[in-house]
Enzyme design. Structure first.
Site, PDB file in Angstrom:
ATOM      1  N   CYS A  70      46.010  28.670  40.299  1.00 20.98           N
ATOM      2  CA  CYS A  70      45.445  29.710  39.749  1.00 20.98           C
ATOM      3  C   CYS A  70      44.546  28.316  38.578  1.00 20.98           C
ATOM      4  O   CYS A  70      44.281  28.797  37.205  1.00 20.98           O
ATOM      5  CB  CYS A  70      46.066  30.040  39.172  1.00 20.98           C
ATOM      6  SG  CYS A  70      47.731  28.177  38.334  1.00 20.98           S
ATOM      7  N   GLU A 109      47.095  36.944  44.704  1.00 21.90           N
ATOM      8  CA  GLU A 109      47.889  37.012  42.965  1.00 21.90           C
ATOM      9  C   GLU A 109      47.049  35.452  42.677  1.00 21.90           C
ATOM     10  O   GLU A 109      46.731  34.327  43.345  1.00 21.90           O
ATOM     11  CB  GLU A 109      49.267  36.678  43.307  1.00 21.90           C
ATOM     12  CG  GLU A 109      50.249  36.759  42.445  1.00 21.90           C
ATOM     13  CD  GLU A 109      50.355  35.123  42.202  1.00 21.90           C
ATOM     14  OE1 GLU A 109      50.899  34.586  41.048  1.00 21.90           O
ATOM     15  OE2 GLU A 109      50.147  34.035  42.716  1.00 21.90           O
ATOM     16  N   ARG A 153      56.542  36.193  33.136  1.00 17.84           N
ATOM     17  CA  ARG A 153      56.195  35.498  33.942  1.00 17.84           C
ATOM     18  C   ARG A 153      54.815  36.220  34.407  1.00 17.84           C
ATOM     19  O   ARG A 153      54.660  37.168  35.720  1.00 17.84           O
ATOM     20  CB  ARG A 153      56.506  34.783  35.050  1.00 17.84           C
ATOM     21  CG  ARG A 153      55.450  34.105  36.050  1.00 17.84           C
ATOM     22  CD  ARG A 153      56.757  33.499  36.903  1.00 17.84           C
ATOM     23  NE  ARG A 153      55.705  32.282  37.421  1.00 17.84           N
ATOM     24  CZ  ARG A 153      55.554  32.274  38.390  1.00 17.84           C
ATOM     25  NH1 ARG A 153      54.871  33.485  39.399  1.00 17.84           N
ATOM     26  NH2 ARG A 153      54.596  31.110  39.119  1.00 17.84           N
ATOM     27  N   ARG A 155      51.217  38.146  35.696  1.00 17.03           N
ATOM     28  CA  ARG A 155      50.451  37.275  36.674  1.00 17.03           C
ATOM     29  C   ARG A 155      50.410  38.641  37.453  1.00 17.03           C
ATOM     30  O   ARG A 155      49.564  39.889  36.968  1.00 17.03           O
ATOM     31  CB  ARG A 155      51.179  36.508  38.122  1.00 17.03           C
ATOM     32  CG  ARG A 155      51.794  35.630  38.391  1.00 17.03           C
ATOM     33  CD  ARG A 155      51.170  34.303  38.434  1.00 17.03           C
ATOM     34  NE  ARG A 155      51.223  33.091  38.123  1.00 17.03           N
ATOM     35  CZ  ARG A 155      52.198  32.359  36.314  1.00 17.03           C
ATOM     36  NH1 ARG A 155      51.895  32.967  35.562  1.00 17.03           N
ATOM     37  NH2 ARG A 155      52.364  31.613  36.521  1.00 17.03           N
TER      38      ARG A 155
END
Length: 435
Positions: A70, A109, A153, A155
């Site tokens: 990421c 993801e 969190r 995502r």
């Protein structure tokens, strides 16, 4: 079904898909230690860098899972996106595998900024490439706290299907649940790392600030930057760098660039770290924060001046405070704390700060026990507490958990994806039989 696990890390995708009854036939992970750990937990060792693996060496599979790196898309990174020289091209390698093996489904993801990177152009390009490969695509932002797990969190998850997504729906958040961080915590675990004397002393000094703050006013919602208390440098129209550079040019011999650079460097070193931008103008948000902090000081300078020398002895990151507990008891020792480069963040004890690829000092602090969260507690926040083996070194464990996918969220997405298409196929077959 058979699935593959790319950029596998601790194996969050593996845990989720396996507990749904599917079989992992291939995994890849570039980190040597994580490959061995994966073998200990799942019985086989992943291959290394996916860029070194021939497409035909990857077994046929029905589901491709990939949490590709990421950093190129993260707001906290360099944001070079697909042009990042180290990992920006890993999406392209994932796409090649998808095109070659044509799995029925994939689940990807990444950080939520992926869909906003370069004003959305990066995601638009990626989506078009996946659609051109023959897939129906949907994406959604999800966070563990929406499903009763005490961690915020965000995502972005991306699902793709060769046979369409007519009945697919994203897992429904269960916001009615009351979140409590204590639900995943052990009481004074022996393995927990205690706070250093410096950290304890710093928090005590900030508590003194909180105690002195007017009782009839809310604590600031903006980050408190103590280095702005009494600061005089100009900041609204031009940065100090821009102003001082122009001044030095007039005072030094023409074209004496080496001397100019030395003097500019010395000048910037005297400024707060956030004021050393070597640009012409500060961004609007920084101008606003500086202005708010200077206003806060002018209004409260009588008592701040007595307090200020106590905080100045600490590193810059400890001289900033973000109080996210307005309306609550003004006792710093009752909350969850995280120390990052942006400052000391104080949060209600409902959810943990987002687990990132953390350094040891960024691990969430359980203030009422004056300790850091343990590796096993962080594993619970990622729904990975059933893993038998985690990295022995806590620094590597925290980093790996910060990079991991949340098992429960992947489980719910995969179940909905496969079940919805199974139902769709059954209905389609039934309709054909009726005809």
């Amino acid at each position: 079904m058979k699935f593959i696990d790319l950029y596998a890390g601790l194996g969050g995708f593996h845990v989720a898909l396996e507990q749904l009854g599917h079989e992992c036939v291939f995994a890849s992970e570039i980190d040597d230690d994580l490959r061995q750990l994966y073998k200990n937990n799942f019985g086989f060792e992943p291959r290394g860098d996916i860029r070194d693996i021939k497409l035909h060496e990857i077994p046929k599979h029905d589901i491709l899972c990939a949490g590709f790196p990421c950093q190129p898309f993260s707001k906290a990174g360099d944001q070079k996106g697909l042009n990042c020289p180290t990992s920006g091209n890993l999406f392209e390698y994932t796409l090649r595998i998808i095109k070659y093996h044509k799995p029925k489904y994939f689940i990807l993801e990444n950080v939520p900024n992926l869909t906003r990177h370069d004003n959305g152009k990066t995601w638009e390009l990626m989506e078009k490439k996946l659609q051109k490969a023959g897939y129906y695509i949907q994406h959604q932002r999800l966070s563990p706290h929406q499903f009763g797990i005490p961690q915020i969190r965000d995502r972005v998850f991306i699902v793709g299907s060769k046979i369409g997504l007519p009945n697919f729906s994203w897992p429904k958040p269960s916001n009615h649940k009351i979140l409590r961080i204590r639900s995943i915590l052990s009481k004074n675990p022996a393995s927990a790392k205690k706070l250093t004397k410096q950290t304890i002393q710093c928090l005590k000094v900030w508590q003194q600030f909180i105690d002195k703050f007017p009782k009839d006013e809310e604590l600031p919602s903006f980050p408190i930057w103590s280095m702005e208390f009494g600061a005089k440098y100009s900041y609204k129209d031009q940065t100090p760098y821009k102003l001082f550079k122009a001044k030095i040019k007039k005072l030094t011999v023409k074209d004496d660039r080496a001397k100019q650079k030395i003097q500019i460097k010395k000048y910037l070193a005297k400024l707060p770290s956030h004021a050393r931008d070597q640009k012409a103008k500060f961004p609007d948000w920084k101008i606003q924060f500086i202005n708010q902090n200077r206003g806060l000081y002018e209004k409260n300078k009588k008592w701040i001046d007595d307090w200020l020398p106590k905080i100045k002895i600490f590193p810059p990151s400890l001289q900033k405070l973000e109080w996210n507990c307005n309306g609550e008891d003004r006792n710093i020792w009752k909350y969850i704390i995280q120390i990052r480069a942006s400052g000391v963040r104080v949060k209600r004890p409902t959810t943990s700060p987002s687990l990132v690829a953390m350094t040891a000092t960024q691990v969430p602090i359980i203030a009422w026990e004056k300790r850091y969260m343990t590796v096993r507690e962080c594993a619970k926040l990622q729904s990975m507490d059933e893993l038998k083996y985690l990295p022995e070194a806590s620094t590597k464990a925290f980093k790996a958990l910060g990079n991991a996918v949340n098992v429960n969220i992947v489980d719910a997405i995969a179940k909905n994806l496969i079940d919805s298409n199974s139902n769709s196929n059954s209905n389609s077959n039934s309709n054909r039989m009726k005809r």
